[in-house]
Write a protein that holds these residues in place. Structure first.
Motif, short mmCIF file in Angstrom:
data_model
loop_
_atom_site.label_atom_id
_atom_site.label_comp_id
_atom_site.label_asym_id
_atom_site.label_seq_id
_atom_site.Cartn_x
_atom_site.Cartn_y
_atom_site.Cartn_z
N ASP A 87 -51.24 8.94 -19.70
CA ASP A 87 -51.64 8.46 -20.81
C ASP A 87 -52.66 9.31 -21.63
O ASP A 87 -52.71 9.30 -22.85
CB ASP A 87 -52.06 7.00 -20.76
N TYR A 88 -53.90 9.42 -20.76
CA TYR A 88 -54.68 10.17 -21.41
C TYR A 88 -54.47 11.68 -21.71
O TYR A 88 -54.82 11.90 -22.90
CB TYR A 88 -55.83 10.28 -20.37
N TYR A 89 -53.66 12.26 -21.05
CA TYR A 89 -53.10 13.64 -21.54
C TYR A 89 -52.59 13.45 -22.99
O TYR A 89 -52.61 14.58 -23.72
CB TYR A 89 -52.14 14.14 -20.29
N ILE A 90 -51.76 12.44 -22.86
CA ILE A 90 -50.73 12.21 -24.24
C ILE A 90 -51.64 12.11 -25.32
O ILE A 90 -51.46 12.54 -26.43
CB ILE A 90 -49.76 11.12 -24.03
N SER A 91 -52.99 11.20 -24.96
CA SER A 91 -53.75 10.93 -26.18
C SER A 91 -54.21 12.29 -26.64
O SER A 91 -54.69 12.66 -27.70
CB SER A 91 -54.66 10.01 -25.81
N LEU A 92 -54.77 13.03 -25.54
CA LEU A 92 -55.47 14.21 -26.08
C LEU A 92 -54.48 15.46 -26.70
O LEU A 92 -54.81 15.75 -27.70
CB LEU A 92 -55.74 15.11 -24.43
N ASN A 93 -53.24 15.45 -26.45
CA ASN A 93 -52.22 15.99 -26.93
C ASN A 93 -51.99 15.58 -28.48
O ASN A 93 -51.99 16.25 -29.46
CB ASN A 93 -50.98 16.39 -26.31
N ASN A 94 -52.02 14.46 -28.76
CA ASN A 94 -52.12 13.43 -29.80
C ASN A 94 -53.23 14.03 -30.66
O ASN A 94 -52.95 14.37 -32.00
CB ASN A 94 -52.10 12.16 -29.85
N TYR A 95 -54.40 14.14 -30.30
CA TYR A 95 -55.33 14.56 -30.98
C TYR A 95 -55.45 16.27 -31.24
O TYR A 95 -55.86 16.28 -32.43
CB TYR A 95 -56.62 14.28 -30.01
N ILE A 96 -55.18 16.92 -30.46
CA ILE A 96 -54.90 18.22 -30.61
C ILE A 96 -53.90 18.38 -31.91
O ILE A 96 -54.16 19.15 -32.86
CB ILE A 96 -54.26 18.86 -29.41
N ASN A 97 -52.82 17.86 -31.71
CA ASN A 97 -51.77 18.07 -33.00
C ASN A 97 -52.27 17.38 -34.12
O ASN A 97 -52.13 17.91 -35.13
CB ASN A 97 -50.37 17.42 -32.51
N ASP B 149 -54.75 18.79 -13.05
CA ASP B 149 -53.29 18.13 -12.96
C ASP B 149 -53.39 16.72 -13.55
O ASP B 149 -54.52 15.98 -13.45
CB ASP B 149 -52.83 18.23 -11.73
N VAL B 150 -52.31 16.23 -13.89
CA VAL B 150 -51.93 14.76 -14.28
C VAL B 150 -51.40 13.97 -12.99
O VAL B 150 -50.74 14.46 -12.42
CB VAL B 150 -50.83 14.56 -15.59
N ILE B 151 -52.55 13.41 -12.55
CA ILE B 151 -52.32 12.76 -11.36
C ILE B 151 -51.59 11.48 -11.25
O ILE B 151 -51.31 11.00 -10.19
CB ILE B 151 -53.52 13.00 -10.40
N ASN B 152 -51.51 10.45 -12.22
CA ASN B 152 -51.32 9.03 -12.18
C ASN B 152 -50.83 8.65 -13.47
O ASN B 152 -51.00 9.64 -14.50
CB ASN B 152 -52.17 8.28 -11.46
N ASN B 153 -50.30 7.45 -13.92
CA ASN B 153 -49.95 6.84 -15.30
C ASN B 153 -50.94 6.93 -16.21
O ASN B 153 -51.18 7.37 -17.30
CB ASN B 153 -49.33 5.53 -15.04
N SER B 154 -52.42 6.64 -15.47
CA SER B 154 -53.50 6.63 -16.37
C SER B 154 -53.81 7.90 -16.91
O SER B 154 -53.95 8.20 -18.08
CB SER B 154 -54.75 5.87 -15.50
N SER B 155 -53.99 8.90 -15.90
CA SER B 155 -54.17 10.50 -16.46
C SER B 155 -53.17 10.81 -17.35
O SER B 155 -53.51 11.76 -18.36
CB SER B 155 -54.49 11.17 -15.35
#
Length: 185
Positions: A41-51, A33-39
């Motif tokens: 932001d990290y999740y968004i960066s991961l998705n950007n990399y994937i895309n 799970d995404v648990i806070n703002n830091s995670s």
């Protein structure tokens, strides 16, 4: 959980490399799970990399699961890879080992656990994408009976050294040692 300390970005880099190989079909399931703002932001960066690397068809994110659901995931997985930098005994890896699931980690806490020759490939000292990818490919092409032997040995390690009975005994021994020195208040 989705967190920088889990180093999921390394797994995505490995997937990008594996995706470039012809004739090999790899996929990655990331559970947490995404648990806070830091995670977040990290999740968004991961998705950007994937895309940006066109590997979205190879990656699945799944919400965090309870213990029973995780057990099913361990049993369905070909390999559990952890590039986490916690330097602690990652219970995900211990649980996967108990389920006779092949693991790969570069967490130094597992260097002594995975020291026996049969399971030594499950620990990679390097944090380099290329070296981790090489081991993943080795596992992918490994004969089934050899994989099964490694998985059985992983479970044996858990039963021998990390069972609930062993853990309680170790804790009790440490508590007794501390209390005999008068350190417990």
């Amino acid at each position: 959980r989705i967190s920088k300390i889990k180093r999921i970005d390394i797994l995505l880099q490995i997937m990008k490399e594996l995706n470039s190989l012809n004739g090999i079909n790899f996929s990655l399931k990331i559970i947490g799970d995404v648990i806070n703002n830091s995670s977040r932001d990290y999740y968004i960066s991961l998705n950007n990399y994937i895309n940006s690397h066109n590997i979205g068809n190879k990656i699945v994110f799944s919400k965090g699961l309870n213990r029973m659901e995780l057990n099913k995931e361990y049993n369905q997985a070909d390999l559990i890879v952890s590039t986490s930098e916690t330097n602690s005994l990652d219970k995900v890896l211990l649980e996967a080992m108990a389920c006779e699931t092949l693991i790969l980690t570069n967490n130094p806490s597992f260097s002594s656990i995975l020291r026996n020759k049969l399971v030594s490939d499950c620990y990679c000292e390097s944090k380099e994408v290329e070296e981790l990818k090489t081991i993943i490919l080795k596992f992918a092409y490994m004969p089934t009976n050899q994989r099964e032997n490694i998985c059985k040995e992983l479970r044996n390690i858990i039963l021998k050294d990390h069972s609930l009975e062993k853990t309680i005994s170790k804790i009790s021994s440490h508590l007794y040692e501390i209390s005999s020195k008068g350190s417990i208040v």
